[in-house]
Design a protein around this motif. Sequence first.
Motif, mmCIF file in Angstrom:
data_model
loop_
_atom_site.group_PDB
_atom_site.id
_atom_site.type_symbol
_atom_site.label_atom_id
_atom_site.label_comp_id
_atom_site.label_asym_id
_atom_site.label_seq_id
_atom_site.Cartn_x
_atom_site.Cartn_y
_atom_site.Cartn_z
ATOM 1 N N TYR A 43 67.679 10.749 34.892
ATOM 2 C CA TYR A 43 68.538 11.910 35.137
ATOM 3 C C TYR A 43 68.827 12.631 33.815
ATOM 4 N N SER A 44 69.173 11.880 32.780
ATOM 5 C CA SER A 44 69.463 12.475 31.468
ATOM 6 C C SER A 44 68.224 13.144 30.886
ATOM 7 N N ALA A 45 67.057 12.506 31.044
ATOM 8 C CA ALA A 45 65.805 13.091 30.536
ATOM 9 C C ALA A 45 65.498 14.414 31.237
ATOM 10 N N VAL A 46 65.757 14.486 32.539
ATOM 11 C CA VAL A 46 65.542 15.728 33.284
ATOM 12 C C VAL A 46 66.476 16.818 32.754
ATOM 13 N N CYS A 47 67.711 16.465 32.483
ATOM 14 C CA CYS A 47 68.677 17.448 31.951
ATOM 15 C C CYS A 47 68.232 17.977 30.588
ATOM 16 N N VAL A 48 67.792 17.095 29.728
ATOM 17 C CA VAL A 48 67.309 17.507 28.402
ATOM 18 C C VAL A 48 66.060 18.376 28.555
ATOM 19 N N LEU A 49 65.179 18.000 29.475
ATOM 20 C CA LEU A 49 63.972 18.782 29.724
ATOM 21 C C LEU A 49 64.327 20.205 30.185
ATOM 22 N N LEU A 50 65.334 20.335 31.046
ATOM 23 C CA LEU A 50 65.771 21.665 31.484
ATOM 24 C C LEU A 50 66.236 22.511 30.305
ATOM 25 N N VAL A 51 66.975 21.908 29.399
ATOM 26 C CA VAL A 51 67.458 22.638 28.223
ATOM 27 C C VAL A 51 66.277 23.060 27.345
ATOM 28 N N VAL A 52 65.341 22.150 27.118
ATOM 29 C CA VAL A 52 64.165 22.464 26.284
ATOM 30 C C VAL A 52 63.345 23.582 26.925
ATOM 31 N N LEU A 53 63.120 23.486 28.237
ATOM 32 C CA LEU A 53 62.372 24.541 28.920
ATOM 33 C C LEU A 53 63.107 25.871 28.841
ATOM 34 N N GLY A 54 64.426 25.819 28.942
ATOM 35 C CA GLY A 54 65.231 27.038 28.809
ATOM 36 C C GLY A 54 65.104 27.661 27.433
ATOM 37 N N LEU A 55 65.106 26.812 26.403
ATOM 38 C CA LEU A 55 64.945 27.324 25.038
ATOM 39 C C LEU A 55 63.557 27.914 24.838
ATOM 40 N N GLN A 56 62.538 27.277 25.446
ATOM 41 C CA GLN A 56 61.182 27.814 25.339
ATOM 42 C C GLN A 56 61.049 29.143 26.069
ATOM 43 N N ALA A 57 61.731 29.275 27.211
ATOM 44 C CA ALA A 57 61.687 30.527 27.971
ATOM 45 C C ALA A 57 62.448 31.628 27.239
ATOM 46 N N GLY A 58 63.338 31.223 26.369
ATOM 47 C CA GLY A 58 64.126 32.197 25.605
ATOM 48 C C GLY A 58 65.539 32.276 26.129
ATOM 49 N N TYR A 59 66.482 32.063 25.235
ATOM 50 C CA TYR A 59 67.873 32.050 25.662
ATOM 51 C C TYR A 59 68.409 33.451 25.953
ATOM 52 N N GLU A 60 67.615 34.479 25.693
ATOM 53 C CA GLU A 60 68.032 35.837 26.036
ATOM 54 C C GLU A 60 67.608 36.203 27.454
ATOM 55 N N THR A 61 66.684 35.441 28.037
ATOM 56 C CA THR A 61 66.189 35.771 29.377
ATOM 57 C C THR A 61 67.043 35.093 30.443
ATOM 58 N N ALA A 62 67.023 35.675 31.644
ATOM 59 C CA ALA A 62 67.782 35.090 32.764
ATOM 60 C C ALA A 62 67.260 33.689 33.085
ATOM 61 N N ARG A 63 65.951 33.538 33.076
ATOM 62 C CA ARG A 63 65.349 32.227 33.375
ATOM 63 C C ARG A 63 65.786 31.188 32.341
ATOM 64 N N GLY A 64 65.752 31.549 31.082
ATOM 65 C CA GLY A 64 66.157 30.646 30.010
ATOM 66 C C GLY A 64 67.621 30.245 30.124
ATOM 67 N N ILE A 65 68.472 31.219 30.398
ATOM 68 C CA ILE A 65 69.908 30.951 30.532
ATOM 69 C C ILE A 65 70.168 30.013 31.706
ATOM 70 N N ILE A 66 69.488 30.249 32.818
ATOM 71 C CA ILE A 66 69.677 29.402 34.008
ATOM 72 C C ILE A 66 69.227 27.974 33.723
ATOM 73 N N LEU A 67 68.078 27.797 33.075
ATOM 74 C CA LEU A 67 67.581 26.448 32.760
ATOM 75 C C LEU A 67 68.517 25.721 31.789
ATOM 76 N N ILE A 68 68.936 26.421 30.738
ATOM 77 C CA ILE A 68 69.838 25.808 29.753
ATOM 78 C C ILE A 68 71.172 25.454 30.408
ATOM 79 N N ALA A 69 71.730 26.365 31.165
ATOM 80 C CA ALA A 69 73.011 26.104 31.836
ATOM 81 C C ALA A 69 72.891 24.943 32.817
ATOM 82 N N SER A 70 71.797 24.881 33.563
ATOM 83 C CA SER A 70 71.594 23.786 34.521
ATOM 84 C C SER A 70 71.572 22.437 33.812
ATOM 85 N N GLY A 71 70.829 22.359 32.718
ATOM 86 C CA GLY A 71 70.765 21.106 31.956
ATOM 87 C C GLY A 71 72.117 20.706 31.391
#
Length: 192
Positions: A43-71
Amino acid sequence: MQESLDMGMNHQKIDIGTAYDAALLGRIAKVQGNARTVHNLVYSAVCVLLVVLGLQAGYETARGIILIASGCILLPLSNYSVRRKARDEAEELGGKRKLARYQFEDQKIIASIGQSREEIQYDQIHSLKEDDKGYYLFYGRTGAIYVSRQSLKNIGSENFKVLVEEWTGRKFKKPGSVLTFNIHDLISLFRK
């Protein structure tokens, strides 16, 4: 609290009573939350993965913000069920104590609370923790047994520890997790 050790021919039995109150339930929940089970680690690894994917998508994009916030939102929830169970049980006690009797036998533990009775096989126990005050045995998703060192005066704390480790095939470990490490944990590292 009363305890006894009955050692017959290849038969060992330990009877222990534990009085649970709100403070003890909270302490157990904290230790249990730090007992990182495979489920919690995934569960923790999935949360960290969501944050990493969000950072890769870009924290300025809606997709990035949603992934980072979810994690970030899901990570603290990994121990929520344990904390919620402890809080609900503490509220149910209403400031009182609940006495549980545990009978440790060669093949199982029989837990009795009032009229309720549960048998726990040793292979159901997934984690053993110990601290200065006692021993914690965790089973299932939120099941926990606490045995204080004080209640083991007659049979000896080390004798109990050895028997439980033998019966479960696991070793007691000190609680702690990098994910929940705090200043109190740091100070406790330097205490004897």
